[in-house]
Design an enzyme around this catalytic site. Structure first.
Site, PDB file in Angstrom:
ATOM      1  CB  CYS A  48      38.003  25.882  52.151  1.00  7.28           C
ATOM      2  SG  CYS A  48      37.709  27.379  51.155  1.00  7.28           S
ATOM      3  CB  CYS A 102      39.765  30.196  47.719  1.00  5.17           C
ATOM      4  SG  CYS A 102      38.359  29.902  48.821  1.00  5.17           S
ATOM      5  CG  HIS A 156      42.499  48.426  39.327  1.00  7.09           C
ATOM      6  ND1 HIS A 156      42.364  49.332  38.292  1.00  7.09           N
ATOM      7  CD2 HIS A 156      42.262  49.143  40.460  1.00  7.09           C
ATOM      8  CE1 HIS A 156      42.055  50.520  38.766  1.00  7.09           C
ATOM      9  NE2 HIS A 156      41.989  50.429  40.083  1.00  7.09           N
ATOM     10  CB  ILE A 198      43.995  43.206  35.265  1.00  7.47           C
ATOM     11  CG1 ILE A 198      43.136  43.297  33.988  1.00  7.47           C
ATOM     12  CG2 ILE A 198      43.496  44.185  36.324  1.00  7.47           C
ATOM     13  CD1 ILE A 198      41.673  42.903  34.186  1.00  7.47           C
ATOM     14  CB  CYS A 230      40.937  29.202  52.437  1.00  6.92           C
ATOM     15  SG  CYS A 230      41.245  28.365  50.854  1.00  6.92           S
ATOM     16  CG  PHE A 290      38.252  47.545  31.106  1.00 12.39           C
ATOM     17  CD1 PHE A 290      37.409  46.466  31.307  1.00 12.39           C
ATOM     18  CD2 PHE A 290      39.615  47.322  31.097  1.00 12.39           C
ATOM     19  CE1 PHE A 290      37.914  45.187  31.491  1.00 12.39           C
ATOM     20  CE2 PHE A 290      40.137  46.051  31.274  1.00 12.39           C
ATOM     21  CZ  PHE A 290      39.279  44.977  31.477  1.00 12.39           C
ATOM     22  NE  ARG A 291      37.471  52.844  34.516  1.00 10.67           N
ATOM     23  CZ  ARG A 291      36.439  52.770  35.333  1.00 10.67           C
ATOM     24  NH1 ARG A 291      35.365  53.482  35.101  1.00 10.67           N
ATOM     25  NH2 ARG A 291      36.481  51.991  36.393  1.00 10.67           N
ATOM     26  CB  SER A 321      46.313  56.511  33.752  1.00 11.66           C
ATOM     27  OG  SER A 321      45.172  56.608  34.597  1.00 11.66           O
ATOM     28  CB  CYS A 348      38.346  26.698  47.211  1.00  4.33           C
ATOM     29  SG  CYS A 348      39.930  26.469  48.036  1.00  4.33           S
TER      30      CYS A 348
END
Length: 256
Positions: A163, A135, A127, A109, A138, A41-42, A201, A160
């Protein structure tokens, strides 16, 4: 700090350190998964250099931001599904299965650690994980297949089934609080280990990047395995410079 650039020497040193460890922890960043074809990403040319990140408050407040976030998640899913665990993933999973590594703390991720064989109770995803959704109200889960079907059918971001609350991929967005439970697990693992291996990293994203330093302060040997220099090289006992999979390869070969 001892820096090792020679591949054979780096492999031998890592093998010796792992063999002598009683309670090892591995911390992984994007550099581990880039060797499976997943862009980071960076770095220059990474995802954030091409697209601005979507902040959590914008996701909550703006339907257009939610739709854009979901479209990005579906694009990422194609990348993640096409990727397979690489040598470093397999080596780390083998070290967990052998009992040498008690925890894998990851900033990634993509779900590749699970697919390589790291059990959920040994994996700490700081992450989150982009391969599932839930959701925000809930907590009920939703598969990405169902989320995609909802978006396609309605033209709106998924809601969701239980809910009606907003559903979001289970990743930590910019501006979103870090997961308290996972942070606590990572802190305990860093505090209790005698060998901490940070692999792939840049060690610039806090609070995650604080765990290698916490381990070092509590007496652990700190090893950084990375292709490029990191912000914490000077704090490490050993810096092993090179391709991560190549350095870990003998451990993958000897894994159970």
């Amino acid at each position: 700090m001892t820096t090792v650039d020679d591949l054979a020497e780096a492999r031998a040193l890592l093998g010796d350190l792992v063999a002598g460890a009683g309670r090892a922890v591995v911390f992984t960043g994007a550099g581990v998964s880039t060797e499976s074809g997943i862009p980071d990403f960076r770095s220059p040319g990474g995802i954030w250099s091409q697209r601005q990140p979507i902040y959590f408050d914008d996701f909550l407040a703006d339907e257009d931001a939610r739709l854009e976030d979901w479209h990005r998640r579906f694009e990422m899913r194609k990348l993640f599904d096409a990727a397979t665990p690489n040598t470093a993933h397999r080596a780390i999973a083998g070290l967990v299965q052998s009992g040498i590594v008690g925890a894998v703390i990851t900033q990634n991720i993509d779900g590749l650690h699970q697919r390589s064989g790291v059990p959920e109770d040994k994996l700490i995803e700081l992450h989150g994980n982009a391969t599932s959704a839930g959701c925000l109200d809930c907590g009920a889960g939703m598969s990405l297949d169902d989320a995609f079907a909802e978006l396609e059918a309605s033209g709106h971001a998924p809601r969701c089934f239980t809910c009606g609350g907003l559903v979001k991929a289970r990743v930590v967005s910019f501006g979103q609080p870090m997961p308290v439970h996972e942070m606590g697990r990572a802190e305990a693992a860093a505090r209790d280990c005698d060998l901490f291996i940070a692999a792939g990293s840049s060690l610039v994203v806090y609070p995650a990047a604080g765990f290698p330093l916490a381990a070092r302060m509590n007496g652990a040997t700190l090893v950084i395995v990375n292709r490029d220099a990191t912000e914490q090289d000077q704090a490490a006992d050993y810096v092993l410079r090179g391709t991560i999979g190549a350095i870990f390869e003998p451990l993958a070969v000897s894994a159970p």
